[in-house]
Design an enzyme around this catalytic site. Structure first.
Site, PDB file in Angstrom:
ATOM      1  N   SER A 600       5.234   6.439  -8.352  1.00  0.00           N
ATOM      2  CA  SER A 600       6.350   5.621  -7.237  1.00  0.00           C
ATOM      3  C   SER A 600       7.340   7.143  -7.046  1.00  0.00           C
ATOM      4  O   SER A 600       7.329   8.025  -5.789  1.00  0.00           O
ATOM      5  CB  SER A 600       7.370   4.453  -7.846  1.00  0.00           C
ATOM      6  N   ASP A 681      -1.199  -2.098  -4.601  1.00  0.00           N
ATOM      7  CA  ASP A 681      -0.260  -2.028  -4.460  1.00  0.00           C
ATOM      8  C   ASP A 681      -0.010  -1.722  -2.744  1.00  0.00           C
ATOM      9  O   ASP A 681       0.103  -0.982  -2.368  1.00  0.00           O
ATOM     10  CB  ASP A 681      -0.078  -0.457  -4.953  1.00  0.00           C
ATOM     11  N   HIS A 713       1.446  -1.779  -8.052  1.00  0.00           N
ATOM     12  CA  HIS A 713       1.941  -0.810  -8.106  1.00  0.00           C
ATOM     13  C   HIS A 713       1.776  -0.369  -9.738  1.00  0.00           C
ATOM     14  O   HIS A 713       2.118   0.929 -10.002  1.00  0.00           O
ATOM     15  CB  HIS A 713       3.289  -0.900  -8.010  1.00  0.00           C
TER      16      HIS A 713
END
Length: 753
Positions: A600, A681, A713
């Protein structure tokens, strides 16, 4: 009989698997080593749900078998005195709750989406249980409140159709077209496309008819209100609460677009005869929170059903603003709201952001909050007319995930740590009296001063450790250290965790695995993870260093806020300083064999590092679902996030969007790099990973690309997670001069049965 066995199949397998480490999947591990298979096969135990006196604890557990490629889920009860666990119910069962100290309620969902509400004795549930009622759809997040004459109010959450009825996917008529047409945001969120169905809270009663409970018809408490609760994608039981006087919940402001705003409001539905649902549902009342335009969360009734506590943030569009504490002293006047520990500048005098509320038995209220890489427990007086002091630390984490009040005033705690995946303990009621009497307080060192000492843990009573304090994984506290180093501009101190191999020898040198966390407003904590578990990497032969640079949470709100407009600035400088500190001070780390990994925002930072000087210090990099191009953030679903962190909309601040764009420095990319990105995602879209991989390939940089079409994600499915671990470990081991994990396993594992 099955219902009478004193130790579940999962616990037997757990002891056999993890104490001796013999049978993982269809293989036999001959080395005493904590591996991805062990991590992913170990039973995962939920937070504990104790009865009123804490003598028995309900919990759920799930175990994945790589041999059979199946997941087994069970509801169990732990007898505290004997330390033995017994089976309650199996597949399809969830949400175990106590009706009294010996009677259990749980949900059981069938394949057609119908949910049965089952009630039975905790002793021999299978033989005694009966259906108290059925619900014609999928529901969860059960909450109960005791009413008069032995009755209960019950609340669950489930999807509602536009007409306000409970949605059941099995009843949905399939369209002949796959097209979707939208005229406003959201279009998609997290990992799913938005449909016309919305979350709702459903209320009913459980009343005795003879010797059995019967469930009433459920009513949609939000029908006709244009409100949705819980709030997607992660809202659950922390988004609402019930008492004998009504319902309190949080919901997105219906007048604002949820893709560009974080504002949520607190609403109450209350009345003296609230649970006489035949009279209809009162209108929701929006609680006024003057000057606070951000997210409001964790509405919680006190134990008498009189007062309500909740959190609220000041800033709309900023999901990591500080939670501040508010109290509605009396439900009959929900417009009267007290802001606790308020200051004239609006920041509040307590510089922590609480995560949960637990009302005590007397004059106390408890909060969990991040504190320097831990989730700890704090206490304050609930006599808010007299109390001016901010909460005091009474239990230092680990990672405390829940605190439940027992009838004697004690607290039952569920927690984990870097070496322990599930711990139950009890904080005696005397702990709060002690801290109130002696007046001791504790605060972290400021970020502009040298770090000091932590207080010792207050006495908590051990109840149950799922891994015997990590020993069943071959892990111990001796593997963990903490360091503080001066960060950007030598002004702030940065905290980092250091995780060493279980076979660590200070005279030996180990390659470095540098972990960069996501968020960016997040932190590496003393808590268990099945996705980014430093012990897995340490047991490969790395010293793992996990820093919490500028933007991290748990070190004061100013430290968190400082990352705004600084994505590749202050945090990058902190990481450079951290690497220099490791090189100069940790003599057992071989920084010439370093690798760096992040997901991320951590993935963004890997891509940023790749284009800058620090990138040349690493033998290999790993980016999981990271940012390649800042402009591509316009394809994200929660647009308020880049608008806030970058400092305005793209067309309002194009220079800010360009300043910290990793793609601008692609001409410098040279370090071998593994890119991982999943197709579902929708927060950081798939093209970000493909673009980064394409740059690496066309520049001739050694690189690999791993993708999962069915993951979001996070990589959550055990078989996918195993492949993730295999790929990551093989990649970094090869470049750090360690044996590839899959090659080690092939030599140390028996052939498939």
């Amino acid at each position: 009989m099955r219902a009478e066995r004193s130790l579940t199949r999962d616990r037997r397998a757990f002891n056999f698997l993890l104490l001796l480490l013999p049978a993982v999947a269809s293989m036999t591990i001959r080395a005493n080593k904590f591996t991805p298979e062990v991590l992913l096969s170990a039973p995962r135990r939920s937070e504990g749900n104790p009865n009123s006196n804490g003598s028995k604890v309900l919990y759920s557990t799930s175990t994945y078998s790589f041999e059979h490629h199946t997941k087994t889920s069970e509801i169990c009860v732990l007898d505290i005195k004997s330390d033995e666990a017994s089976f309650i119910s199996g597949e399809g069962a969830s949400e175990p709750q106590w009706l009294d100290d010996d009677t259990v309620l749980l949900l059981s969902e069938s394949k057609d989406g119908i949910t049965s509400v089952k009630v039975g004795s905790v002793n021999g549930f299978d033989n005694s249980c009966y259906d108290a009622g059925t619900i014609k759809g999928s529901v969860g997040n059960v909450k109960l409140v005791s009413l008069d004459d032995g009755a209960f109010g019950i609340a669950v959450t489930g999807k509602a159709t536009p007409s306000g009825d409970l949605y059941n996917e099995a009843d949905e008529k399939k369209s002949q077209s796959s097209g979707r047409l939208y005229s406003s945001l959201f279009v998609r969120h997290w990992d799913h496309w938005i449909t016309e169905n919305r979350n709702a809270i459903w209320l009913g009663t459980l009343k005795k008819e003879g010797d059995r409970y019967k469930l009433s018809e459920l009513k949609n408490a939000l029908k006709g209100s244009k409100l949705e609760s819980p709030v997607d994608p992660f809202g659950g039981t922390n988004n609402f609460d019930i008492s004998r006087h009504g319902l309190v919940f949080t919901a997105k402001d219906p007048e604002l677009n949820p893709a560009t705003h974080t504002k949520t409001n607190i609403y109450t539905l209350t009345g003296k005869d609230f649970w006489d649902l035949s009279k209809g549902m009162p209108e929701p009342f929006k609680v006024p929170i003057h000057g606070f335009e951000g997210a409001s969360t964790n509405p919680t009734w006190d134990n008498e059903g009189k007062a309500i506590g909740f959190f609220s943030m000041r800033t709309d569009g900023y999901e990591s603003d500080k939670n501040q504490i508010f109290i509605i002293p009396n439900w009959t006047n929900p417009g009267w709201v007290q802001h606790l520990w308020a200051t004239e500048d609006g920041k509040g005098s307590w510089d922590r952001s609480p995560q949960s509320i637990t009302w005590g038995a007397n004059q106390e209220i408890y909060f969990t909050a991040e504190e320097a890489g831990r989730i700890s427990l704090f206490a304050a007086s609930s006599d808010f007319n007299k109390s001016t002091r901010a909460p005091k630390l009474i239990v230092k984490g680990g990672g405390i995930s829940s605190a439940i009040l027992l009838k004697d005033g004690s607290l039952f705690l569920s927690s984990s740590s870097l070496i322990e995946n599930s711990l139950y303990s009890i904080l005696p009621a005397s702990a709060f009296l002690e801290i109130s009497a002696n007046g001791n307080s504790y605060s972290l060192p400021r970020n502009d001063s040298a770090p000091g000492h932590y207080p010792s843990d207050r006495a908590t009573k051990y109840v149950s450790s799922n891994t015997r304090s990590g020993s069943t994984f071959g892990l111990s506290h001796d593997q963990i250290e903490e360091i503080w180093f001066k960060g950007a501009n030598n002004k702030t101190y940065v905290h980092a965790w250091v995780f060493k191999p279980s076979t660590f020898k200070r005279s030996h040198k180990y390659p470095l695995a540098y972990f960069i966390h996501g968020g960016p407003q997040g932190a590496w904590e003393d808590a268990w993870s099945t996705r980014w578990n430093p012990a897995i990497f340490a047991e490969q032969g790395y010293v793992v260093v996990a820093p919490n640079p500028t933007g991290s949470t748990g070190y004061g709100q100013d430290f968190t806020d400082a990352i705004e407009g600084q994505w590749g600035g202050l945090p990058y400088q902190d990481l450079v300083k951290g690497f220099e500190y490791i090189k100069d001070n940790l003599e057992y780390v071989d920084t010439d064999r370093s690798v760096a990994l992040g997901a991320s925002y951590g993935g963004y930072m890997m891509n940023w590092i790749q284009g800058h000087d620090l990138g040349r210090q690493f033998k290999a990099l790993v980016t999981h679902d990271g940012v390649f191009s800042m402009i591509a953030q316009m394809a994200s679903e929660e647009l308020y996030f880049p608008f806030h962190d970058i400092g305005g909309k793209l067309w309002e601040n194009p220079e800010g969007w360009a300043q910290w764009d990793p793609s601008r420095f692609a001409s410098h990319w040279a370090t071998p790099h593994l890119i991982i990105h999943s197709e579902k995602d929708y927060r950081l879209t798939m093209n970000e990973g493909l673009a980064a991989f394409n740059v690496l390939q066309t520049r001739g940089v050694p690189s690999q690309f791993l993708t999962f079409p069915d993951e979001n994600h996070w990589v959550l499915k055990p078989e996918n997670s195993l492949l993730w671990h295999e790929t990551v470990l093989d990649w970094i081991n090869e470049h750090a001069g360690l044996e590839k994990y899959t090659e080690w396993r092939a030599k140390n594992v028996a052939t498939r049965k």
